[in-house]
Design a protein around this motif. Structure first.
Motif, mmCIF file in Angstrom:
data_model
loop_
_atom_site.group_PDB
_atom_site.id
_atom_site.type_symbol
_atom_site.label_atom_id
_atom_site.label_comp_id
_atom_site.label_asym_id
_atom_site.label_seq_id
_atom_site.Cartn_x
_atom_site.Cartn_y
_atom_site.Cartn_z
ATOM 1 N N ASP A 1 0.834 -1.202 0.000
ATOM 2 C CA ASP A 1 0.000 0.000 0.000
ATOM 3 C C ASP A 1 0.869 1.253 0.000
ATOM 4 O OD1 ASP A 1 -2.759 -0.301 -0.161
ATOM 5 O OD2 ASP A 1 -2.978 -0.787 1.963
ATOM 6 N N ALA A 2 1.950 1.229 0.767
ATOM 7 C CA ALA A 2 2.838 2.395 0.838
ATOM 8 C C ALA A 2 3.425 2.712 -0.538
ATOM 9 C CB ALA A 2 3.943 2.175 1.864
ATOM 10 N N ASP A 3 3.818 1.669 -1.300
ATOM 11 C CA ASP A 3 4.320 1.892 -2.660
ATOM 12 C C ASP A 3 3.278 2.633 -3.485
ATOM 13 O OD1 ASP A 3 6.678 0.315 -2.251
ATOM 14 O OD2 ASP A 3 5.610 -1.505 -2.862
ATOM 15 N N ASN A 4 2.047 2.178 -3.389
ATOM 16 C CA ASN A 4 0.956 2.720 -4.191
ATOM 17 C C ASN A 4 0.665 4.174 -3.843
ATOM 18 O OD1 ASN A 4 -0.908 2.276 -6.258
ATOM 19 N ND2 ASN A 4 -2.492 1.579 -4.853
ATOM 20 N N VAL A 5 0.564 4.459 -2.566
ATOM 21 C CA VAL A 5 0.256 5.821 -2.126
ATOM 22 C C VAL A 5 1.422 6.748 -2.467
ATOM 23 C CG1 VAL A 5 -0.184 7.292 -0.110
ATOM 24 C CG2 VAL A 5 -1.396 5.114 -0.364
ATOM 25 N N LEU A 6 2.656 6.307 -2.193
ATOM 26 C CA LEU A 6 3.813 7.146 -2.471
ATOM 27 C C LEU A 6 3.946 7.430 -3.972
ATOM 28 C CD1 LEU A 6 6.318 8.677 -1.542
ATOM 29 C CD2 LEU A 6 7.579 6.515 -1.695
ATOM 30 N N ALA B 1 -8.918 8.081 -6.680
ATOM 31 C CA ALA B 1 -9.375 7.383 -5.473
ATOM 32 C C ALA B 1 -9.180 5.873 -5.578
ATOM 33 C CB ALA B 1 -10.838 7.721 -5.204
ATOM 34 N N ILE B 2 -9.217 5.327 -6.780
ATOM 35 C CA ILE B 2 -9.065 3.877 -6.964
ATOM 36 C C ILE B 2 -7.702 3.388 -6.472
ATOM 37 C CG2 ILE B 2 -8.208 3.977 -9.350
ATOM 38 C CD1 ILE B 2 -10.715 1.403 -7.970
ATOM 39 N N HIS B 3 -6.726 4.322 -6.354
ATOM 40 C CA HIS B 3 -5.387 3.947 -5.888
ATOM 41 C C HIS B 3 -5.135 4.274 -4.423
ATOM 42 C CE1 HIS B 3 -4.469 3.172 -10.009
ATOM 43 N NE2 HIS B 3 -4.456 4.447 -10.369
ATOM 44 N N ILE B 4 -5.780 5.313 -3.900
ATOM 45 C CA ILE B 4 -5.358 5.829 -2.583
ATOM 46 C C ILE B 4 -6.454 5.880 -1.520
ATOM 47 C CG2 ILE B 4 -3.478 7.181 -3.604
ATOM 48 C CD1 ILE B 4 -5.254 9.684 -3.311
ATOM 49 N N ASP B 5 -7.676 5.516 -1.875
ATOM 50 C CA ASP B 5 -8.799 5.651 -0.940
ATOM 51 C C ASP B 5 -9.431 4.275 -0.716
ATOM 52 O OD1 ASP B 5 -11.369 6.048 0.180
ATOM 53 O OD2 ASP B 5 -11.605 8.001 -0.811
ATOM 54 N N ARG C 1 -10.981 -3.183 -3.335
ATOM 55 C CA ARG C 1 -9.777 -2.669 -2.669
ATOM 56 C C ARG C 1 -8.986 -1.849 -3.689
ATOM 57 N NH1 ARG C 1 -6.141 -8.180 -2.597
ATOM 58 N NH2 ARG C 1 -7.181 -9.079 -4.403
ATOM 59 N N PRO C 2 -8.029 -1.052 -3.217
ATOM 60 C CA PRO C 2 -7.282 -0.207 -4.152
ATOM 61 C C PRO C 2 -6.482 -1.020 -5.170
ATOM 62 C CG PRO C 2 -7.004 0.600 -1.915
ATOM 63 C CD PRO C 2 -7.682 -0.739 -1.813
ATOM 64 N N LEU C 3 -6.468 -0.514 -6.394
ATOM 65 C CA LEU C 3 -5.616 -1.079 -7.442
ATOM 66 C C LEU C 3 -4.248 -0.419 -7.358
ATOM 67 C CD1 LEU C 3 -7.962 -0.781 -10.565
ATOM 68 C CD2 LEU C 3 -7.414 -2.853 -9.295
ATOM 69 N N MET C 4 -3.200 -1.181 -7.600
ATOM 70 C CA MET C 4 -1.881 -0.578 -7.721
ATOM 71 C C MET C 4 -1.895 0.303 -8.962
ATOM 72 S SD MET C 4 -0.005 -1.533 -5.154
ATOM 73 C CE MET C 4 1.627 -1.012 -5.649
ATOM 74 N N ASN C 5 -1.253 1.428 -8.878
ATOM 75 C CA ASN C 5 -1.135 2.348 -10.002
ATOM 76 C C ASN C 5 -0.450 1.601 -11.155
ATOM 77 O OD1 ASN C 5 0.140 4.421 -11.693
ATOM 78 N ND2 ASN C 5 -0.594 5.852 -10.142
ATOM 79 N N SER C 6 -1.072 1.597 -12.327
ATOM 80 C CA SER C 6 -0.544 0.805 -13.442
ATOM 81 C C SER C 6 0.821 1.286 -13.908
ATOM 82 C CB SER C 6 -1.528 0.796 -14.615
ATOM 83 O OG SER C 6 -1.797 2.102 -15.034
ATOM 84 N N LEU C 7 1.102 2.577 -13.782
ATOM 85 C CA LEU C 7 2.430 3.054 -14.175
ATOM 86 C C LEU C 7 3.502 2.602 -13.192
ATOM 87 C CD1 LEU C 7 1.647 6.550 -15.653
ATOM 88 C CD2 LEU C 7 2.028 4.374 -16.831
ATOM 89 N N PHE C 8 3.132 2.416 -11.931
ATOM 90 C CA PHE C 8 4.055 1.804 -10.972
ATOM 91 C C PHE C 8 4.358 0.371 -11.401
ATOM 92 C CE2 PHE C 8 4.761 -0.970 -7.350
ATOM 93 C CZ PHE C 8 5.861 -0.372 -6.746
ATOM 94 N N THR C 9 3.315 -0.357 -11.771
ATOM 95 C CA THR C 9 3.498 -1.749 -12.211
ATOM 96 C C THR C 9 4.416 -1.805 -13.425
ATOM 97 O OG1 THR C 9 1.324 -2.357 -11.345
ATOM 98 C CG2 THR C 9 2.296 -3.832 -12.982
#
Length: 150
Positions: free
Chosen positions: A25-30, A40-44, A55-63
């Motif tokens: 989750d920390a990776d996603n929010v950061l 909101a789909i990533h951080i809320d 539940r939140p999806l990991m940001n696709s650009l992070f992936t």
């Protein structure tokens, strides 16, 4: 140096990258905060609970960045001049905090640079897989690579 020189790549060459990473989750929010993505789909968590994913999806650009990053040690570490672009990028399955991502790479094309002697373009097909071996990301990446020094 872990990376390969342009001449060391061959079309059809495959890499199964050893390093894996469990995402949090920390990776996603950061990542979302650093890239100014307030979706909101990533951080809320409360909002995400109301979606089909629950539940939140990991940001696709992070992936995408992670999948390419997992490939660097075996392929381009210290021998890349520049990334030239990504194409045909897709995310066939969602990634969630707690998933463990690994990557595989295949070299799909090679060509010496016409304008930059001593360099060449390598096209990599990267796939990212989760802990169930489901493909979560795929992309073609063109990288300008150094040739072996004379």
């Amino acid at each position: 140096m872990a990376g390969l020189w342009f001449e060391e790549f061959a079309v059809g060459q495959r890499f199964v990258h050893e390093i894996r990473r469990t995402v949090t989750d920390a990776d996603n929010v950061l990542f979302s905060a650093l890239t100014h993505n307030p979706a909101a789909i990533h951080i809320d968590h409360h909002y995400a609970a109301t979606t089909e994913f629950g539940r939140p999806l990991m940001n696709s650009l992070f992936t995408l960045g992670l999948v390419i990053g997992l490939s660097v040690q075996d392929t381009t570490f210290g021998t890349t001049v520049a990334n030239l672009g990504m194409s045909e990028t897709s995310f066939p399955r969602p990634v969630f905090a707690g998933d463990t991502i690994r990557a595989e790479t295949e070299v799909t094309a090679l060509r010496p640079s016409a304008s930059r002697p001593g360099q060449g373009v390598v096209t990599f097909a990267h796939i990212g897989l989760n802990q169930r071996d489901e493909i979560v990301c795929r992309t073609l990446r063109a990288a300008l690579m150094m040739a072996r020094p004379a």
